[in-house]
Structures are given as C-alpha cells and as structure tokens.
Design a protein around this motif. Sequence first.
Motif, mmCIF file in Angstrom:
data_model
loop_
_atom_site.group_PDB
_atom_site.id
_atom_site.type_symbol
_atom_site.label_atom_id
_atom_site.label_comp_id
_atom_site.label_asym_id
_atom_site.label_seq_id
_atom_site.Cartn_x
_atom_site.Cartn_y
_atom_site.Cartn_z
ATOM 1 N N LEU A 63 1.096 -1.677 0.010
ATOM 2 C CA LEU A 63 -0.002 -0.082 0.312
ATOM 3 C C LEU A 63 1.099 1.131 0.042
ATOM 4 O O LEU A 63 0.754 2.135 -0.592
ATOM 5 N N VAL A 64 1.908 1.320 0.853
ATOM 6 C CA VAL A 64 2.982 2.678 0.907
ATOM 7 C C VAL A 64 3.781 2.624 -0.967
ATOM 8 O O VAL A 64 3.722 3.811 -1.325
ATOM 9 N N ALA A 65 3.959 1.344 -1.594
ATOM 10 C CA ALA A 65 4.883 1.496 -2.456
ATOM 11 C C ALA A 65 3.665 2.599 -3.805
ATOM 12 O O ALA A 65 2.970 2.709 -4.673
ATOM 13 N N ASN A 66 2.537 1.428 -4.066
ATOM 14 C CA ASN A 66 0.592 2.117 -4.055
ATOM 15 C C ASN A 66 0.301 3.913 -4.163
ATOM 16 O O ASN A 66 0.125 5.007 -5.068
ATOM 17 N N GLY A 114 -9.597 8.128 -13.273
ATOM 18 C CA GLY A 114 -9.687 6.596 -12.870
ATOM 19 C C GLY A 114 -10.332 6.078 -11.874
ATOM 20 O O GLY A 114 -10.523 7.183 -10.682
ATOM 21 N N ASP A 115 -11.336 4.517 -11.724
ATOM 22 C CA ASP A 115 -11.773 4.366 -10.941
ATOM 23 C C ASP A 115 -10.508 4.362 -9.216
ATOM 24 O O ASP A 115 -9.473 4.326 -10.024
ATOM 25 N N GLU A 116 -10.750 4.165 -8.125
ATOM 26 C CA GLU A 116 -10.554 4.174 -6.869
ATOM 27 C C GLU A 116 -11.017 2.877 -6.144
ATOM 28 O O GLU A 116 -12.269 2.748 -6.267
ATOM 29 N N VAL A 117 -10.447 2.498 -5.002
ATOM 30 C CA VAL A 117 -10.687 2.149 -4.009
ATOM 31 C C VAL A 117 -10.336 2.175 -2.986
ATOM 32 O O VAL A 117 -9.000 2.948 -2.820
ATOM 33 N N ARG A 118 -10.953 2.569 -1.664
ATOM 34 C CA ARG A 118 -10.590 3.624 -0.862
ATOM 35 C C ARG A 118 -11.195 2.809 0.849
ATOM 36 O O ARG A 118 -12.312 1.419 0.478
ATOM 37 N N PRO A 119 -10.633 2.679 1.844
ATOM 38 C CA PRO A 119 -10.452 1.674 2.990
ATOM 39 C C PRO A 119 -11.972 2.160 3.355
ATOM 40 O O PRO A 119 -12.883 3.427 2.960
ATOM 41 N N THR A 120 -13.230 1.212 3.562
ATOM 42 C CA THR A 120 -14.912 1.919 4.472
ATOM 43 C C THR A 120 -14.469 1.865 5.875
ATOM 44 O O THR A 120 -15.327 2.242 6.738
ATOM 45 N N THR A 121 -13.715 1.540 6.785
ATOM 46 C CA THR A 121 -13.177 1.001 7.846
ATOM 47 C C THR A 121 -12.027 1.389 8.204
ATOM 48 O O THR A 121 -10.587 1.207 7.423
ATOM 49 N N ASP A 122 -11.920 2.352 9.265
ATOM 50 C CA ASP A 122 -10.973 2.569 9.901
ATOM 51 C C ASP A 122 -9.732 3.420 8.892
ATOM 52 O O ASP A 122 -8.385 3.134 8.916
ATOM 53 N N GLY A 123 -9.664 3.747 7.802
ATOM 54 C CA GLY A 123 -9.234 4.406 6.943
ATOM 55 C C GLY A 123 -8.073 5.251 7.281
ATOM 56 O O GLY A 123 -7.008 5.083 6.947
ATOM 57 N N SER A 124 -8.825 6.651 8.247
ATOM 58 C CA SER A 124 -7.596 7.279 8.340
ATOM 59 C C SER A 124 -6.447 6.766 9.684
ATOM 60 O O SER A 124 -5.670 6.988 10.176
ATOM 61 N N VAL A 125 -6.408 5.400 10.592
ATOM 62 C CA VAL A 125 -5.722 4.585 11.144
ATOM 63 C C VAL A 125 -5.206 4.230 9.653
ATOM 64 O O VAL A 125 -3.856 4.620 10.538
ATOM 65 N N LEU A 126 -5.479 3.412 8.594
ATOM 66 C CA LEU A 126 -4.797 3.067 8.195
ATOM 67 C C LEU A 126 -3.597 3.885 7.123
ATOM 68 O O LEU A 126 -2.537 4.049 7.020
ATOM 69 N N GLY A 127 -3.877 5.330 7.124
ATOM 70 C CA GLY A 127 -3.383 6.603 6.393
ATOM 71 C C GLY A 127 -2.115 6.885 7.467
ATOM 72 O O GLY A 127 -1.405 7.269 6.851
ATOM 73 N N ARG A 128 -2.568 7.077 8.645
ATOM 74 C CA ARG A 128 -0.919 7.398 9.957
ATOM 75 C C ARG A 128 -0.529 6.799 9.675
ATOM 76 O O ARG A 128 0.949 6.558 10.099
ATOM 77 N N GLY A 129 -0.978 4.805 9.453
ATOM 78 C CA GLY A 129 -0.393 3.826 10.098
ATOM 79 C C GLY A 129 0.561 3.837 8.727
ATOM 80 O O GLY A 129 2.284 4.086 8.559
ATOM 81 N N LEU A 130 0.495 3.928 7.330
ATOM 82 C CA LEU A 130 1.362 4.455 5.985
ATOM 83 C C LEU A 130 1.842 5.626 6.244
ATOM 84 O O LEU A 130 3.587 5.496 5.510
ATOM 85 N N ALA A 131 1.702 7.006 6.366
ATOM 86 C CA ALA A 131 2.116 7.802 6.611
ATOM 87 C C ALA A 131 3.320 8.022 7.515
ATOM 88 O O ALA A 131 4.806 7.871 7.067
ATOM 89 N N VAL A 132 3.172 6.957 8.530
ATOM 90 C CA VAL A 132 4.225 6.461 9.266
ATOM 91 C C VAL A 132 5.585 6.034 8.608
ATOM 92 O O VAL A 132 6.615 6.011 8.825
ATOM 93 N N LEU A 147 12.043 8.225 -0.894
ATOM 94 C CA LEU A 147 11.568 6.538 -0.885
ATOM 95 C C LEU A 147 11.812 6.079 0.823
ATOM 96 O O LEU A 147 12.230 7.056 2.093
ATOM 97 N N PRO A 148 11.042 5.319 1.444
ATOM 98 C CA PRO A 148 10.401 4.991 2.626
ATOM 99 C C PRO A 148 12.364 4.013 3.017
ATOM 100 O O PRO A 148 13.121 3.588 3.165
#
Length: 227
Positions: A63-66, A114-132, A147-148
């Motif tokens: 997901l980070v790569a994406n 283009g089409d997208e896919v988005r989290p429907t549960t705990d998206g902001s927690v996931l986003g913060r995790g990816l940012a970390v 790069l990470p």
Amino acid sequence: YAFRNDVKSGATASALDLPRGRLRTWIDDGGSPDVVRGLETAREYGWLEGTYDESEFTGLNTLVANVFSGGSIADQHYQPAFALNHLGEESHVIDALEVAGVDYEIVDERDGRGDEVRPTTDGSVLGRGLAVLGAPVGPKVDQRLELPTYLENAPADTRETFVYSYLENRAVERDGKATLTIREDRNRSYLEELTDLIESVADAPVRLGDRDIVISAEASRNLGTVR
C-alpha cells in the motif's frame, strides 16, 4: 491533573484552560482520547509490531508503494485512496487491502477520472500508519519526496514487492521495444533513489533520463512481465 486532584472535567478544563468538551468523555465517562483508540485499532490489525516476514507488513508495504505510484493520503484526515491500474478490479492493491485486513469499496463513475478503491473502515488509522512508514501525505507534486527508509535494510522480497507494485501502476511498454518506461513529475533526488532501487531488484541496467526512468530489456526480462 484530574486523578491527582480528584476532580471532574469541568474543574480540569478551568484549571488547564482547555475546552471541557475535549475532556468530558475521557475523564467523566471513562473513555479514551482519539489517539489512544487509534493506536489500539492499529494494534488489533497487527500493524504496530509487524516484522518484514509477516503478511500484515507485506500488505502495508504494498500500500505504501501504491501511495507513491497511484494513490494519495488526504492531508486533513489521512484518508487514503488508491487508483486501480489497467487490471481494474484485479489490481494488486485490492489484494493488499485484504491482506492488511481492511474493508474497502470501489469508487467508479468519477467524471472522467480513473476508478479508485478506498477503505471503508479505519481508513484514517491506516493512512496514519502508511505515513509513519514513509508514504507521502497530501499532493505529491508539491513535495520533495523520498523513498521509505525501511527499504534500505529490508530483505530482498520486501524490496521486490515494492518495485513490482510500483511498476504495475506506472511502467509503460513502447511498441517495438523490450524496455519499460516510467515517467514521473517528481524531484530529481527521488527519481535517482527509485532508479537505484529498481536496478538493485532487477540486477540489470536501469537508466534515468531527463524525464523518464528507462528499464532496459535485460532488466525487464529479469523482472518478468508487469503488464
């Protein structure tokens, strides 16, 4: 303060010059601050203590790569969204969300986008995790990307997963050529880092031109098809 002085949210708010609404649930009702609930949620998903060889981290790495290659994290609420590549609903990002354990929805009919896919549960927690982990937050064109850092000492399969995820979203074939090309409007140092990473995974020449990263025919063969 509330514990030491045996007082409720009203007295605490007055003493510390804080809005009572921010304290009432936590102090009077035995609740937890949002940040604590977020950490507990991340722990339940297995995102806090994952190691390179665990499936949860593999999902997060993908997901980070994406985010770098075809997605975004909103800078206000950290909600992530991921573009579906040429494979549509067969895109690997959907598998990554499932491995990470997050429910999702596919958003289409986006007025020519283009089409997208988005989290429907705990998206902001996931986003913060990816940012970390190093994923950029907000518009990437306005940032000096890097790069990470976890990729530097990561095992080969982690680096490969990142590269393959990136290439599936961004690599373009040219008619009559065995090379692959990535065109990115990003800062030069980031493109140099990305070129070096792809070359290390492919174990064959990858060149950075004025605007394009050109993956040689040998490197493309070593990587296998990404289309």
